[in-house]
Design an enzyme around this catalytic site. Structure first.
Site, mmCIF file in Angstrom:
data_model
loop_
_atom_site.group_PDB
_atom_site.id
_atom_site.type_symbol
_atom_site.label_atom_id
_atom_site.label_comp_id
_atom_site.label_asym_id
_atom_site.label_seq_id
_atom_site.Cartn_x
_atom_site.Cartn_y
_atom_site.Cartn_z
ATOM 1 N N GLY A 158 -8.899 3.546 -8.635
ATOM 2 C CA GLY A 158 -8.064 4.688 -8.982
ATOM 3 C C GLY A 158 -8.079 4.953 -10.480
ATOM 4 O O GLY A 158 -8.064 4.006 -11.276
ATOM 5 N N GLY A 193 -1.553 6.324 -2.885
ATOM 6 C CA GLY A 193 -2.651 6.173 -3.864
ATOM 7 C C GLY A 193 -3.783 5.340 -3.285
ATOM 8 O O GLY A 193 -4.959 5.728 -3.327
ATOM 9 N N HIS A 194 -3.418 4.191 -2.703
ATOM 10 C CA HIS A 194 -4.433 3.343 -2.062
ATOM 11 C C HIS A 194 -5.113 4.104 -0.920
ATOM 12 O O HIS A 194 -6.331 4.042 -0.748
ATOM 13 C CB HIS A 194 -3.787 2.084 -1.482
ATOM 14 N N LEU A 251 0.806 -1.219 0.000
ATOM 15 C CA LEU A 251 0.000 0.000 0.000
ATOM 16 C C LEU A 251 0.841 1.271 0.000
ATOM 17 O O LEU A 251 1.895 1.344 0.635
ATOM 18 C CB LEU A 251 -0.930 0.008 1.218
HETATM 19 P P1 AMP Z 1 -3.440 -2.180 -6.968
HETATM 20 O O1 AMP Z 1 -3.100 -2.549 -5.561
HETATM 21 O O2 AMP Z 1 -2.278 -1.723 -7.787
HETATM 22 O O3 AMP Z 1 -4.290 -3.231 -7.651
HETATM 23 O O4 AMP Z 1 -4.365 -0.900 -6.860
HETATM 24 C C1 AMP Z 1 -5.539 -0.914 -6.081
HETATM 25 C C2 AMP Z 1 -6.340 0.307 -6.421
HETATM 26 O O5 AMP Z 1 -5.575 1.476 -6.130
HETATM 27 C C3 AMP Z 1 -6.715 0.380 -7.905
HETATM 28 O O6 AMP Z 1 -8.046 0.831 -8.030
HETATM 29 C C4 AMP Z 1 -5.724 1.373 -8.439
HETATM 30 O O7 AMP Z 1 -6.177 2.070 -9.583
HETATM 31 C C5 AMP Z 1 -5.583 2.323 -7.251
HETATM 32 N N1 AMP Z 1 -4.343 3.081 -7.365
HETATM 33 C C6 AMP Z 1 -3.103 2.594 -7.589
HETATM 34 N N2 AMP Z 1 -2.207 3.603 -7.694
HETATM 35 C C7 AMP Z 1 -2.908 4.749 -7.550
HETATM 36 C C8 AMP Z 1 -2.554 6.132 -7.564
HETATM 37 N N3 AMP Z 1 -1.316 6.536 -7.766
HETATM 38 N N4 AMP Z 1 -3.533 7.049 -7.362
HETATM 39 C C9 AMP Z 1 -4.816 6.639 -7.159
HETATM 40 N N5 AMP Z 1 -5.204 5.360 -7.146
HETATM 41 C C10 AMP Z 1 -4.270 4.422 -7.330
#
Ligand code: AMP
Length: 282
Positions: free
Chosen positions: A138, A27-28, A24
């Site tokens: 995101g 962004g998360h 995490l």
């Molecule tokens: P992940 O753990 O990479 O599958 O991401 C989980 C959620 O966090 C997904 O909906 C991603 O789009 C979102 N996410 C990842 N990086 C960012 C970021 N930099 N800004 C906003 N949301 C993000």
């Protein structure tokens, strides 16, 4: 998990779901913050979903940082962490998959065949298990968010899909769990994605609407960074992800490139108000 979620709903709580693969970062946490504004019970899930990785991808070495993640989620005030095992999500004889046709085959889907089938299947399962009123994604993964939104509408789901802004590092690099892979000079090189989108943004602000002009400006910036192996720099309709020749509706400017072994994505959201006023969001 189902029992907990049902109990929350029975107590008239508004349940929000933030699906993640862990490792995490801010962004998360921004998704969790948004969820906390709208919901009285926030569930975060951590599941490195095997079906969205191809055999040649980084499933085995995907960063897993559970103790730090747990602490971040506690500090962020989530009510529940759902952390299923792969064998619970995909037991023996598992056979049912969701495919969002068309949208899943373009761009990321073309480069990563089967990826979005894995994503939509696991998200559908999480939405079925938890049945949240809201689920948060995101915009960093814009095509994924569009596919999930399409799926929720097509399958009459009761969960509203909320798409949240991109969180960036100080130098513009979009935050990503995969950024930890960036070694040495590649970390600096990777900022070219943001600089490319800034170049497109400037042209748009100065009135350029023609996709070919935007793309050639983007290619110029990308080519200055010899370490970037470009997958695409495209301008697409924000709903269908079909290429646009002229920006006359809500659109995404999308870039994807590899730096060493690390593949990164970024995008610029372009919107047009009813009176034709253009806004852009990095
Ligand atoms: P992940 O753990 O990479 O599958 O991401 C989980 C959620 O966090 C997904 O909906 C991603 O789009 C979102 N996410 C990842 N990086 C960012 C970021 N930099 N800004 C906003 N949301 C993000």
């Amino acid at each position: 998990m189902k029992e907990f979620a049902r109990k929350q709903r029975d107590e008239n709580r508004i349940v929000g779901l933030v699906p993640t693969m862990g490792a995490l970062h801010q962004g998360h946490l921004s998704l969790i913050k948004q969820a906390r504004l709208q919901c009285s019970s926030v569930v975060a899930s951590i599941f490195v979903n095997p079906t969205q990785f191809s055999p040649s991808e980084d499933f085995a070495k995907y960063p897993r940082t559970l103790p730090a993640d747990t602490e971040k989620l506690e500090n962020a005030g989530v009510q529940c962490l759902f952390r299923p095992e792969a064998k619970e999500i995909y037991p023996q004889n598992y056979s049912t998959y969701i495919n969002v046709d068309g949208l899943s085959e373009r761009l990321e889907g073309r480069i990563r065949p089967g990826h979005f089938r894995g994503v939509s299947t696991v998200v559908m399962k999480l939405l079925q298990i938890i049945q949240p009123q809201f689920a948060y994604f995101g915009r960093k993964d814009a095509q994924q968010a569009a596919i999930i939104s399409r799926m929720a509408e097509d399958l009459n789901l009761d969960s509203e899909i909320v798409v949240c802004p991109i969180e960036r590092e100080g130098d513009g690099l979009a935050m990503s769990s995969r950024n930890v892979y960036l070694q040495g000079i590649d970390r600096q090189s990777a900022t070219v994605l943001h600089r490319t989108l800034q170049a497109a943004q400037l042209l748009l602000q100065n009135g350029t609407r023609d996709a070919a002009s935007l793309q050639s400006a983007m290619q110029r910036v990308l080519k200055e960074e010899s370490r970037a192996k470009i997958d695409y720099a495209e301008i697409v309709d924000a709903q269908t992800f079909e290429p646009l020749t002229h920006i006359n509706r809500k659109a995404y400017v999308l870039v994807a490139a590899k730096f060493g072994e690390t593949r990164l994505l970024d995008n610029l959201l372009v919107d047009l108000s009813d009176n034709g006023q253009l806004t852009t969001e990095l």
